[in-house]
Design a protein around this motif. Structure first.
Motif, PDB file in Angstrom:
ATOM      1  N   THR A  64      71.894  38.552 -40.135  1.00 18.39           N
ATOM      2  CA  THR A  64      71.569  37.332 -39.906  1.00 18.39           C
ATOM      3  C   THR A  64      71.220  36.349 -40.453  1.00 18.39           C
ATOM      4  O   THR A  64      71.336  35.389 -41.068  1.00 18.39           O
ATOM      5  N   ASP A 102      73.741  31.611 -47.356  1.00 16.95           N
ATOM      6  CA  ASP A 102      74.954  30.844 -46.827  1.00 16.95           C
ATOM      7  C   ASP A 102      75.824  31.178 -47.027  1.00 16.95           C
ATOM      8  O   ASP A 102      77.175  30.810 -47.611  1.00 16.95           O
ATOM      9  N   GLY A 159      78.991  31.547 -45.608  1.00 11.93           N
ATOM     10  CA  GLY A 159      79.579  30.787 -44.896  1.00 11.93           C
ATOM     11  C   GLY A 159      80.437  31.585 -43.994  1.00 11.93           C
ATOM     12  O   GLY A 159      80.380  32.713 -43.123  1.00 11.93           O
ATOM     13  N   GLU A 160      81.734  30.898 -42.771  1.00 15.48           N
ATOM     14  CA  GLU A 160      82.659  31.258 -41.535  1.00 15.48           C
ATOM     15  C   GLU A 160      83.239  33.022 -41.579  1.00 15.48           C
ATOM     16  O   GLU A 160      82.845  33.305 -41.155  1.00 15.48           O
ATOM     17  N   TRP A 161      83.202  33.518 -42.900  1.00 13.87           N
ATOM     18  CA  TRP A 161      83.352  34.992 -43.198  1.00 13.87           C
ATOM     19  C   TRP A 161      82.180  35.551 -42.273  1.00 13.87           C
ATOM     20  O   TRP A 161      83.106  37.303 -42.048  1.00 13.87           O
ATOM     21  N   SER A 162      81.147  35.610 -42.352  1.00 11.52           N
ATOM     22  CA  SER A 162      79.748  36.541 -41.874  1.00 11.52           C
ATOM     23  C   SER A 162      80.008  36.253 -40.702  1.00 11.52           C
ATOM     24  O   SER A 162      79.490  36.786 -39.494  1.00 11.52           O
ATOM     25  N   TYR A 163      80.880  34.909 -39.666  1.00 10.69           N
ATOM     26  CA  TYR A 163      80.448  35.093 -38.013  1.00 10.69           C
ATOM     27  C   TYR A 163      81.178  36.049 -37.845  1.00 10.69           C
ATOM     28  O   TYR A 163      81.078  37.361 -37.060  1.00 10.69           O
ATOM     29  N   PRO A 164      82.738  36.572 -37.970  1.00  6.62           N
ATOM     30  CA  PRO A 164      82.687  37.714 -37.471  1.00  6.62           C
ATOM     31  C   PRO A 164      82.107  38.967 -37.434  1.00  6.62           C
ATOM     32  O   PRO A 164      82.267  40.280 -36.335  1.00  6.62           O
TER      33      PRO A 164
END
Length: 279
Positions: A27, A34, A36-41
């Protein structure tokens, strides 16, 4: 004994906190680079996995230990007896599997709904905890059902006292072994009081007396008597220390259609008949 078997609670806690540490490091890296959104899952599902290990594992381990078969001398024997009880009960067509499945599905659906509502209202951490419960609770229900099933099956407590196991080291060389007609129950990891309790409670509906006599053979005994034991797939069970418990047929009442049911139950527990001479 491995560390995981000796300290299972600590083992899963270490795994859980290790996953949580890796998730935290990822995290931090994701924030500063940065990703991006692909790291959230990845962050979210890794966090859920850590919660499963930290919160869920103690519940699952406790439920499993609390329902361990009494007097079983090893986890292997405990697991084998659980499987055999389930196999016999299923063969007798009294598993109540549909009711259990409906209960497990209902519990999962209710907990999933609560998890969704909590998430929508911003209670993220409680929602994650409920997500863990969504998996743990059905597992505990299943374990408790199996324990209740075993207790109903083992109606005769301390039944091993009514079982006499003959273990003559020269038994395999005697000619009368070839005249014995009996199913053999493989016990490759050995057996204890719990196994004898299971065998008595399984066979009591067929027995003509209150006492059960079993004969212990090793794979070498059978080989010396001219037999080669095989498993359900036809592979030879020829490890010298493999043990078998023979149930002499003359003790059992297999009349009036009982023989067919007994054969079905033998197949369910992995038992097979010791062939007579010439068969």
């Amino acid at each position: 004994m491995s560390f995981a078997k000796k300290h299972p609670y600590l083992f899963w806690q270490l795994i859980g906190w290790g996953i949580l540490l890796v998730d935290f490091v990822f995290t931090v890296i994701a924030i500063f680079n940065d990703f991006g959104e692909w790291s959230y899952p990845i962050i979210i599902f890794t966090f859920i996995g850590a919660l499963f290990a930290i919160i869920g594992s103690p519940c699952c381990l406790y439920a499993t230990r609390a329902t361990r078969v009494p007097q079983s001398r090893s986890p292997e024997e405990d697991h084998a007896i659980r499987n055999k009880v389930t196999a016999v009960v299923t063969a007798r067509k009294k598993p109540r599997a549909a009711l259990l499945g409906a209960l497990v599905v209902a519990a999962a659906v209710v907990l999933a709904s609560v998890t969704y509502v909590l998430g929508m209202r911003g209670h993220v951490l409680i929602g994650f905890a409920m997500m863990v419960a969504m998996v743990v609770v059905p597992f505990v229900i299943l374990v408790k059902y199996q324990d209740a099933q075993r207790r109903r099956f083992m109606k005769v407590a301390h039944a091993a006292q009514f079982v006499d196991v003959q273990s003559d080291p020269w038994l395999g060389y005697r000619s009368d072994v070839r005249q014995l007609h009996a199913p053999l129950v493989p016990v490759p990891t050995g057996y204890g009081t719990a196994t004898l309790d299971f065998l008595y409670n399984w066979l009591r509906v067929y027995m003509m007396t209150d006492q059960l006599v079993l004969i212990q053979y090793s794979a070498n005994d059978l080989r010396n008597a001219g037999f080669v034991a095989v498993d359900g797939e036809g592979a030879p069970l020829d490890a010298p220390d493999d043990l078998f418990l023979a149930i002499p047929e003359h003790q059992l009442d297999l009349s009036d259609g009982k023989h067919e049911r007994f054969e079905k139950e033998c197949r369910a527990v992995g038992a097979f008949w010791l062939p007579r001479a010439g068969e």
